[in-house]
Design an enzyme around this catalytic site. Structure first.
Site: not given
Length: 360
Positions: A45, A47, A75, A78-79, A107-108, A157, A210, A238
């Site tokens: 990730d 992010h 991922d 995001d964030r 998942n993002h 992932h 989750r 993840h």
């Protein structure tokens, strides 16, 4: 410079990436030393943390058919503040060197999650329209869900699915669409699991909470999946590792979590990590704490991209990974202490009120 890539160039990259990935299988297969590559780096990730991506390139080599090959394990977005830049840079390298850069879906990389956790807002802020966000989501739907390295390592992932008997051949049937947690179709739910599941130390599977229906899975599930597919190691991402490092070794050395966003969200104080294969079956885990963007930018301008220094191999497939700390430990500790001090100062009144209630 702080100026976003012109929208026409970004749309061109996104359109070309969508067409390219639409032609790719759902499972990517590659080899550590395929072609003239000298190493393969698995990235977890990111992010939207651009300093981490650039630090990885500086320390391990920029993508190069004569040098370093990369697997990005989802991922990307995001964030963080630079999701668009991270995604664009990875996709541009993928289009430039399609056999050198490989991308798994996380998942993002879904419309529902990236709408909630920052990417859509970043697109609107930088480009004033949601049209580009729609193009990005079309790319997401086409991304592969798994990469196999050297016919012995599976990179995905999230992790193993809720169903027994799923093989890599089954993954070719995973749909190219938004991940739907409420679907009744098995292939659609396999897609959800590949993006969302987590490992646990206990045997078996349990529903974890989750996401609806998503499970955590134990060492027996990992072992059965690897054995039925003739594989020796599962690499996934993840999660921020509970160790605070950039990796976590579980399931008797058969599963490794790699997480590459150091000091995640600017608050977690964790190391970032990547896993580097220098030859089939042997790998090292490298950790780092990415410096501020302006510092890593200067490093990018000075880097010698011919032959990066790679740490000695310290593990083989099936063996628990070990990693030595270095002098940066002290810098990390100081950073964490400083962050905690700032949090305590900012919330001093609330903390004192709470202490008065629980210890009058």
């Amino acid at each position: 410079t702080g100026v976003p890539l012109h929208s026409s160039h970004l749309c061109s990259i996104l359109t070309q990436a969508r067409v390219h990935f639409a032609k790719c299988p759902r499972v990517t297969r590659t080899a550590t030393l395929s072609g003239s590559h000298k190493r393969l780096v698995v990235v977890g990730d990111l992010h939207g943390q651009l300093p981490d991506l650039l630090t990885i390139f500086v320390e391990n080599g920029f993508p190069d058919p004569q040098g370093t090959q990369y697997v990005f394990n989802g991922d990307l977005v995001d964030r963080g503040a630079y999701s668009i830049e991270v995604l664009t840079l990875v996709l541009a390298y993928k289009l430039l060197y399609p056999e050198t850069v490989h991308v798994n879906r996380g998942n993002h990389e879904t419309e529902s999650i990236s709408t909630q956790y920052g990417l859509m807002n970043e697109v609107v802020q930088k480009y004033g329209s949601t049209h580009i966000f729609g193009l990005i989501c079309q790319v997401f739907n086409q991304l592969p869900v798994c990469t196999v390295i050297d016919n012995s390592v599976v990179v995905v992932h999230g992790g193993v699915t809720r169903y027994d008997g799923i093989t890599l051949a089954h993954l070719e049937n995973v749909p190219r669409e938004e991940a739907d947690m409420y679907s009744t179709d098995q292939n659609a739910l396999v897609l959800v699991d590949l993006l969302w599941t987590d490992p646990m130390p206990q045997w078996g599977r349990i529903e974890a909470g989750r996401a609806p229906g998503v499970v955590t899975f134990g060492p027996d599930v990992t072992a059965n999946f690897l054995r039925s597919n003739g594989m020796g190691l599962l690499i996934r991402s993840h999660q921020v590792p509970s160790t605070g490092y950039g990796y976590e070794d579980m399931h008797d050395g058969k599963l490794i979590t790699i997480f590459s966003a150091s000091n995640y969200c600017g608050t977690q104080g964790n190391w970032g990590g990547v896993l580097v294969f220098s030859e089939p079956g042997n790998y090292t885990i490298k950790q780092y704490m990415a410096p501020p963007l302006h510092q890593v930018r200067d490093a990018v301008l000075k880097v010698d991209i011919e032959e990066p220094q790679v740490a000695p191999v310290n593990a083989s497939i099936g063996e628990p990974a070990t990693l030595e700390s270095d002098a940066a430990d002290q810098e990390l500790r100081q950073s964490v202490v400083q962050t905690l001090h700032q949090i305590v100062v900012c919330h001093k009144a609330d903390l004192m009120a709470h202490y008065s209630r629980v210890d009058p």
